[in-house]
Design an enzyme around this catalytic site. Sequence first.
Site, PDB file in Angstrom:
ATOM      1  N   HIS A 159       0.808  -1.224   0.000  1.00  0.00           N
ATOM      2  CA  HIS A 159       0.000   0.000   0.000  1.00  0.00           C
ATOM      3  C   HIS A 159       0.841   1.273   0.000  1.00  0.00           C
ATOM      4  O   HIS A 159       0.373   2.330  -0.438  1.00  0.00           O
ATOM      5  CB  HIS A 159      -0.948  -0.005   1.202  1.00  0.00           C
ATOM      6  CG  HIS A 159      -2.253   0.680   0.949  1.00  0.00           C
ATOM      7  ND1 HIS A 159      -2.386   1.783   0.126  1.00  0.00           N
ATOM      8  CD2 HIS A 159      -3.506   0.431   1.406  1.00  0.00           C
ATOM      9  CE1 HIS A 159      -3.654   2.177   0.104  1.00  0.00           C
ATOM     10  NE2 HIS A 159      -4.345   1.370   0.869  1.00  0.00           N
ATOM     11  N   ASP A 389      -8.387  -5.854 -19.534  1.00  0.00           N
ATOM     12  CA  ASP A 389      -8.541  -6.805 -20.645  1.00  0.00           C
ATOM     13  C   ASP A 389      -7.153  -7.102 -21.199  1.00  0.00           C
ATOM     14  O   ASP A 389      -6.556  -6.273 -21.880  1.00  0.00           O
ATOM     15  CB  ASP A 389      -9.450  -6.202 -21.720  1.00  0.00           C
ATOM     16  CG  ASP A 389      -9.685  -7.154 -22.885  1.00  0.00           C
ATOM     17  OD1 ASP A 389      -9.048  -8.228 -22.932  1.00  0.00           O
ATOM     18  OD2 ASP A 389     -10.502  -6.821 -23.761  1.00  0.00           O
TER      19      ASP A 389
END
Length: 442
Positions: A159, A389
Amino acid sequence: MKINVRGSTMVRPAEETPRVRLWNSSLDLVVPRFHTPSVYFFRRGEAAAAEGGSYFDGERMRRALAEALVPFYPMAGRLAHDEDGRVEIDCNGEGVLFVEADAPGATVDDFGDFAPTMDLKRLIPTVDYTDGISSFPILVLQVTHFKCGGVALGVGMQHHVADGFSGLHFINSWADLCRGVPIAVMPFIDRTLVRARDPPAPSHPHVEYQPAPAMLAPEPPQALTAKPAPPPTAVDIFKLSRSDLGRLRSQLPRGEGAPRYSTYAVLAAHVWRCASLARGLPAEQPTKLYCATDGRQRLQPSLPDGYFGNVIFTATPLAEAGRVTGSLADGAATIQSALDRMDSGYCRSALDYLELQPDLSALVRGAHTFRCPNLGLTSWVRLPIHDADFGWGRPVFMGPGGIAYEGLAFVLPSASGDGSLSVAISLQAEHMEKFRKMIFDF
C-alpha cells in the site's frame, strides 16, 4: 481447493530504469503496511476459445509486465528507510513476483458470489515479512487456471506504493500492453506535489486521525487479568440491485428543497444503520464511519493525470448510534455533510496536520480502528476495476481478495453495468447473522 504452482519468476523492467530513492508523502505512510489483496476472475468465452493459442499465456503476460515496469518503475523496487527512518521506495529494479498455477479441481463457479473468503486469499502469493521491509517484492501476482478453462488473477500490492486508483492505473496499463495497445496515460512519479505547506498550518482538528470511539460498556472483570480471544468473524457479500437502491432512495424526503444525497451516502447510511443494529449498539454509543475519498480532483490545483501514489483522504462522520439507527435521512445527512467538507482547503489542512505528527505510524488504521462500534466503508464504484482486458476479455468479477479487519467493508460496482452494487463486509459472526437479515429489509 488444491493449487499446484507451475512456476514463479521475478519479472524485472524490460529496460534500464532510474535508480533513485522515491520520497513518500504522509499520505503514503498512513496506510496499512501490508499488501492490499484483490482478485480478478475471467471466464473463457467462445471468442477466446475460437482465437486459439494459450489462454492467459504466461510468456505474453510476463513480456508485457516487463514493459509496464519501465514507466512504472517504483513497482519493481523495494521499500527502504532513509537516514531518519522514514519509509521510502528504493527504485532498484529488482522486480515483481509472477506466479503461474493450476487449481485442477476447481471452477470459477465454485467461488459463488466471490465473497472475499480464505479461498480467494489462496489465489494471491503469500508475502514473507519476517526479513524486513527491503526483503519482499512490492507487487506479487498469481495467474491460476481452473478446470473450467477460466482464470483468476490474484494481486498483492504494497500500500505504500499506490492507492486503488494508481494500482489500477498500473494493472490496466499492463493489460493494455498485453493486448498490443500503448499505455494511455503515463504515470507521473513525483510525490512532492502532496507535500505539506511550509510552515504547516492546519485549520481543522481532523477528527479522522483522532482515536476511534470505544464501546461504552465496561470491560468484563476477567479482561483485567487475561486478554480474551477476539470473537470469531464472518465475511459475506450482498448484491443490491438497481431496484433495491431505488427503494432505499424512496425513504428519503423528496420534492422541491429536499436535500440531495449521493448514492454512496445513501448506501453507506443503510450499511451503517444495519451494522449498528446488528451489533446492538445502545442509542448513546458514539460510532465513527470511515469513508475513503480520492483527493486527486479535490486538491486545487488538481494533480496531474497519472499521478502515481496515495492520495486518499478520509471523511469520518461521527454520531451516536441512536441517530445512525433512526431514519435513513438522518444517517445520509450525517455522511453527506462529512463528504462535502472534503474540499481543497480541508485536504491541504490534513497534509499540514500529518506533517506535525511526531509518529505517523501511530495513525495507521487497523483492527483497533474499524472494530465494533465503528465501521469502514470504501467505495470502488468510481474505480476502473473491470478494465483489465489482457486480450482475452474483461473480468466477470474484481474485488478484494480478503478483508483484514472486522468492521471493514467495500462497495463494488457490477461487471455487467446493470446498476447494481455489492457490499463485501466483515463482522463478528454473531453480528453477521443479524446483518444478513437486515440488509434487504427496507
